[in-house]
Design a protein around this motif. Structure first.
Motif, PDB file in Angstrom:
ATOM      1  N   ALA A  72       0.898  -1.130   0.118  1.00  0.00           N
ATOM      2  CA  ALA A  72      -0.033   0.053  -0.197  1.00  0.00           C
ATOM      3  C   ALA A  72       0.871   1.357   0.023  1.00  0.00           C
ATOM      4  O   ALA A  72       0.427   2.198  -0.548  1.00  0.00           O
ATOM      5  N   PRO A  75       4.588   2.837  -3.373  1.00  0.00           N
ATOM      6  CA  PRO A  75       5.154   3.784  -4.344  1.00  0.00           C
ATOM      7  C   PRO A  75       5.729   4.767  -3.518  1.00  0.00           C
ATOM      8  O   PRO A  75       6.560   5.715  -4.337  1.00  0.00           O
ATOM      9  N   GLU A  76       5.751   5.089  -2.291  1.00  0.00           N
ATOM     10  CA  GLU A  76       6.309   6.150  -1.869  1.00  0.00           C
ATOM     11  C   GLU A  76       7.692   5.486  -1.184  1.00  0.00           C
ATOM     12  O   GLU A  76       8.855   6.477  -1.541  1.00  0.00           O
ATOM     13  N   LYS A 191       9.857   4.838  14.183  1.00  0.00           N
ATOM     14  CA  LYS A 191       9.708   5.238  15.698  1.00  0.00           C
ATOM     15  C   LYS A 191      10.295   4.258  16.569  1.00  0.00           C
ATOM     16  O   LYS A 191      11.045   4.513  17.577  1.00  0.00           O
ATOM     17  N   GLY A 211       5.092  10.451   3.224  1.00  0.00           N
ATOM     18  CA  GLY A 211       4.709  11.861   3.486  1.00  0.00           C
ATOM     19  C   GLY A 211       3.908  11.995   4.660  1.00  0.00           C
ATOM     20  O   GLY A 211       4.061  12.875   5.470  1.00  0.00           O
ATOM     21  N   ILE A 212       2.772  11.083   4.938  1.00  0.00           N
ATOM     22  CA  ILE A 212       2.042  11.301   6.202  1.00  0.00           C
ATOM     23  C   ILE A 212       2.882  11.342   7.514  1.00  0.00           C
ATOM     24  O   ILE A 212       2.602  12.084   8.386  1.00  0.00           O
ATOM     25  N   ALA A 214       6.243  11.829   7.998  1.00  0.00           N
ATOM     26  CA  ALA A 214       7.341  12.835   8.061  1.00  0.00           C
ATOM     27  C   ALA A 214       6.948  13.710   9.079  1.00  0.00           C
ATOM     28  O   ALA A 214       8.135  13.896   9.857  1.00  0.00           O
ATOM     29  N   PRO A 215       6.006  14.422   9.130  1.00  0.00           N
ATOM     30  CA  PRO A 215       5.967  15.697  10.238  1.00  0.00           C
ATOM     31  C   PRO A 215       6.304  14.839  11.690  1.00  0.00           C
ATOM     32  O   PRO A 215       6.983  15.648  12.641  1.00  0.00           O
ATOM     33  N   LEU A 218      10.201  14.519  11.879  1.00  0.00           N
ATOM     34  CA  LEU A 218      11.051  15.605  11.954  1.00  0.00           C
ATOM     35  C   LEU A 218      11.379  16.183  13.335  1.00  0.00           C
ATOM     36  O   LEU A 218      12.563  16.728  13.725  1.00  0.00           O
ATOM     37  N   ALA A 219      10.295  15.772  14.402  1.00  0.00           N
ATOM     38  CA  ALA A 219      11.118  16.225  15.835  1.00  0.00           C
ATOM     39  C   ALA A 219      12.187  15.463  16.561  1.00  0.00           C
ATOM     40  O   ALA A 219      12.750  15.994  17.481  1.00  0.00           O
ATOM     41  N   GLY A 230      11.605  11.993   3.524  1.00  0.00           N
ATOM     42  CA  GLY A 230      10.228  12.426   3.658  1.00  0.00           C
ATOM     43  C   GLY A 230       9.486  12.185   2.269  1.00  0.00           C
ATOM     44  O   GLY A 230       9.285  13.197   1.776  1.00  0.00           O
ATOM     45  N   GLY A 231       8.621  10.936   2.380  1.00  0.00           N
ATOM     46  CA  GLY A 231       7.767  10.838   1.251  1.00  0.00           C
ATOM     47  C   GLY A 231       8.362  10.725  -0.060  1.00  0.00           C
ATOM     48  O   GLY A 231       9.843  10.372  -0.259  1.00  0.00           O
ATOM     49  N   LEU A 232       7.895  10.891  -1.342  1.00  0.00           N
ATOM     50  CA  LEU A 232       8.289  10.683  -2.464  1.00  0.00           C
ATOM     51  C   LEU A 232       9.166  11.786  -2.845  1.00  0.00           C
ATOM     52  O   LEU A 232      10.515  11.433  -3.727  1.00  0.00           O
ATOM     53  N   LYS A 233       9.230  12.940  -2.236  1.00  0.00           N
ATOM     54  CA  LYS A 233      10.249  13.940  -2.500  1.00  0.00           C
ATOM     55  C   LYS A 233      11.436  13.637  -2.092  1.00  0.00           C
ATOM     56  O   LYS A 233      12.481  13.765  -2.560  1.00  0.00           O
TER      57      LYS A 233
ATOM     58  N   GLN B 130      13.218  14.771  23.838  1.00  0.00           N
ATOM     59  CA  GLN B 130      12.547  15.753  23.280  1.00  0.00           C
ATOM     60  C   GLN B 130      12.603  17.182  23.798  1.00  0.00           C
ATOM     61  O   GLN B 130      12.697  18.146  23.260  1.00  0.00           O
ATOM     62  N   TYR B 200       1.766  17.358   3.529  1.00  0.00           N
ATOM     63  CA  TYR B 200       2.639  15.923   3.234  1.00  0.00           C
ATOM     64  C   TYR B 200       1.624  14.991   3.009  1.00  0.00           C
ATOM     65  O   TYR B 200       1.630  14.083   2.321  1.00  0.00           O
ATOM     66  N   ALA B 201       0.342  14.994   3.646  1.00  0.00           N
ATOM     67  CA  ALA B 201      -0.736  13.880   3.556  1.00  0.00           C
ATOM     68  C   ALA B 201      -1.228  14.142   1.885  1.00  0.00           C
ATOM     69  O   ALA B 201      -1.241  12.926   1.302  1.00  0.00           O
ATOM     70  N   MET B 203       0.618  15.009  -0.411  1.00  0.00           N
ATOM     71  CA  MET B 203       1.677  14.610  -1.172  1.00  0.00           C
ATOM     72  C   MET B 203       1.714  12.812  -1.279  1.00  0.00           C
ATOM     73  O   MET B 203       1.954  12.465  -1.944  1.00  0.00           O
ATOM     74  N   ALA B 204       1.241  12.407   0.060  1.00  0.00           N
ATOM     75  CA  ALA B 204       1.406  10.993   0.113  1.00  0.00           C
ATOM     76  C   ALA B 204       0.234  10.274  -0.837  1.00  0.00           C
ATOM     77  O   ALA B 204       0.550   9.581  -1.429  1.00  0.00           O
TER      78      ALA B 204
END
Lengths: 296, 224
Positions: A72, A75-76, A191, A211-212, A214-215, A218-219, A230-233, B130, B200-201, B203-204
């Protein structure tokens, strides 16, 4: 076009059936896929450390690669796995493939077909790389690997005992690896590798995610996570960097080719957003207090 | 155009799923039910061969290892495996209403051990580490010893954003003056963060759609 006619067009746009938007999106994506534009891309703040870490690996360095994704999210995430594997084998590192996903063994087979067998036919399983495969237990697997690799894996996917594999010479525990590369699409994934693998042992962790996701990751950058695709990029950036660094090797650029349709889709979505808001705001200006029309 | 039966089946199922964009229909329902059924079957088979077989069957009857790994070593018998095996069987008793109360024991054991095991790691890595990463560096310096003002400003922006976000959640009644202003700033930070997450979502999702179209137009039809 006078003001009334323009307002009429905007009102009709507001009532447009959403299926026309789907059709427009499909047509634009198909046309872009057919033209196959290749945009220039460069490493970002987050992906650069991953590339530089692997570039600095000494020949023969063992690297744990965890393929924690399913079809699923392939692709990314799969383009990242392909690019990272090619980079590791170019550098002469010893990738050791594991997975915490039940579907991971199939992903590993695809990786083997598309990156290892296709681009590095001279490499030998067991000598240059190892496929240990899936083990159930989620983070408990990572915990066991921290103590002793052999408690989880007595043999590789072919059934060869791990003691007989030259690629695993000197590798007994998680902290014997030069770096952990976790490619993840959910839980368990990156994680868990940070929390249960990297933090307790001090082994550097880098990786890639959808991509979902990634945020959220980043922390952890740059303290607990040395780099992130992060994601396809992120995958596209890595493919571009690999092509710039090794121009003599013409690897397929799957992510970079997918960034063309991605860009067109984003532009189209922005256009829809602008038109939708214009059609939403227009009637409100005529009759304040009433919300007429629908946005698509 | 592909001559592979597998590709044709995958293409047909992809089109069935995409047909939901038009409207709900029997073809979509068929693909959806097939996906759920195949997934459940796959997970059950994987669960048996990757969990039950090596962790229960092989540890109780070591010679069974020869069936799956003829060249591999035969492990020693581990009778203690009976404990988790019994707990697993108790979990299944939830299916019988008269004995379903017995399922509470393995559930309590699983929840308790998972909590105990995860708590320490989460407090160390997701909480303390963190906080340390957010507030520790006051002035960031380059390798030459000079102050990196851009990185330092970024760092303090993160500190301010985090603090104002916490204030927004702590004082949800709003309020006037400095507290209200900081809370409104926190709201802006939260909106920016949600916007970035949403981008980002998008893009995904587009990446997944592009992947499917690459399959349909490339692997199946051979057009790209």
């Amino acid at each position: 076009m006078n003001g009334a006619a323009r307002g009429d067009v905007l009102q009709r746009l507001g009532r447009l059936d959403r299926r026309w938007l789907y059709l427009a999106l499909f047509a634009c994506l198909a046309a872009t896929l057919w033209r196959q534009p290749l945009f220039r891309d460069g490493l970002s703040t987050f992906s650069r450390p991953v590339f530089e870490r692997i570039e600095a690996l000494p020949p023969g360095a063992p690297v744990l690669v965890s393929l924690d994704y399913s079809p699923a999210s392939a692709p990314e995430v799969e383009p990242m796995a392909l690019a990272l594997t090619r980079h590791l084998l170019l550098r002469g590192a010893r990738p050791v493939f594991v997975t915490l996903y039940p579907e991971g063994n199939n992903m590993l087979q695809r990786l083997r077909d598309q990156a290892i067998d296709a681009d590095f036919p001279e490499s030998r399983e067991g000598r240059d790389w190892v496929a240990l495969g899936y083990k159930a237990g989620r983070q408990m697997v990572i915990n066991a690997l921290r103590q002793d690799l052999a408690t989880m894996y007595s043999a590789d996917l072919r059934g060869a005992p791990i003691d007989s594999l030259p690629a695993l010479a000197g590798v007994r525990r998680l902290d014997d690896f030069a770096i952990i590369l976790a490619l993840s699409s959910g839980t368990p994934g990156l994680k868990e590798w940070i929390l249960y693998g990297g933090d307790p042992t001090g082994t550097p962790v880098a990786g890639g995610c959808t991509g979902i996701g990634a945020p959220e990751f980043l922390a952890y950058f740059p303290g607990q996570l040395v780099g992130l695709l992060g994601g396809l990029k992120g995958a596209s950036e890595y493919e571009a960097a690999l092509a710039d660094r090794y121009p003599e090797r013409a690897f397929p650029r799957r992510a970079q080719l997918a960034m063309g349709p991605q860009t067109v889709a984003h532009a189209l979505i922005l256009l829809f957003l602008v038109l939708g808001n214009l059609s939403y705001l227009r009637p409100r200006r005529r009759s304040p207090g009433r919300r007429e029309g629908r946005t698509a | 155009m592909s001559s592979s039966l597998e590709v044709w089946i995958a293409a047909a199922l992809s089109l069935m799923v995409l047909s939901f964009l038009w409207r709900d229909n029997p073809a979509y329902k068929f693909a959806e039910h097939l996906f759920v059924g195949v997934s459940a079957g796959y997970w059950m088979v994987m669960g048996f061969w990757s969990t039950l077989w090596p962790n229960a069957v092989v540890k109780l009857v070591p010679s069974a290892a020869r069936l799956t790994e003829p060249a591999g070593p035969v492990p020693a018998r581990e009778p203690l495996v009976l404990v988790p095996l019994v707990l697993g069987i108790l979990m299944l008793l939830r299916l019988w209403p008269r004995l379903s109360w017995l399922a509470r024991w393995p559930t309590a054991f699983a929840v308790g051990t998972t909590l105990g095991y995860n708590l320490v790691r989460y407090v160390r890595s997701d909480f303390l580490a963190q906080i340390h990463a957010t507030v520790a560096p006051g002035l960031l310096v380059t390798s030459g010893g000079a102050v990196n003002w851009v990185a330092t400003c970024n760092q303090w922006l993160i500190v301010a954003g985090t603090a104002s976000g916490v204030v927004y959640f702590t004082y949800t009644r709003g309020g006037a003056g400095l507290r209200g202003g900081v809370a409104r700033g926190g709201l802006v930070v939260l909106m920016v963060a949600f916007g970035a997450s949403f981008a980002y979502a998008v893009m995904a999702r587009v990446a997944v759609l592009v992947g499917r179209l690459q399959f349909l137009l490339g692997d199946w039809l051979g057009l790209v």
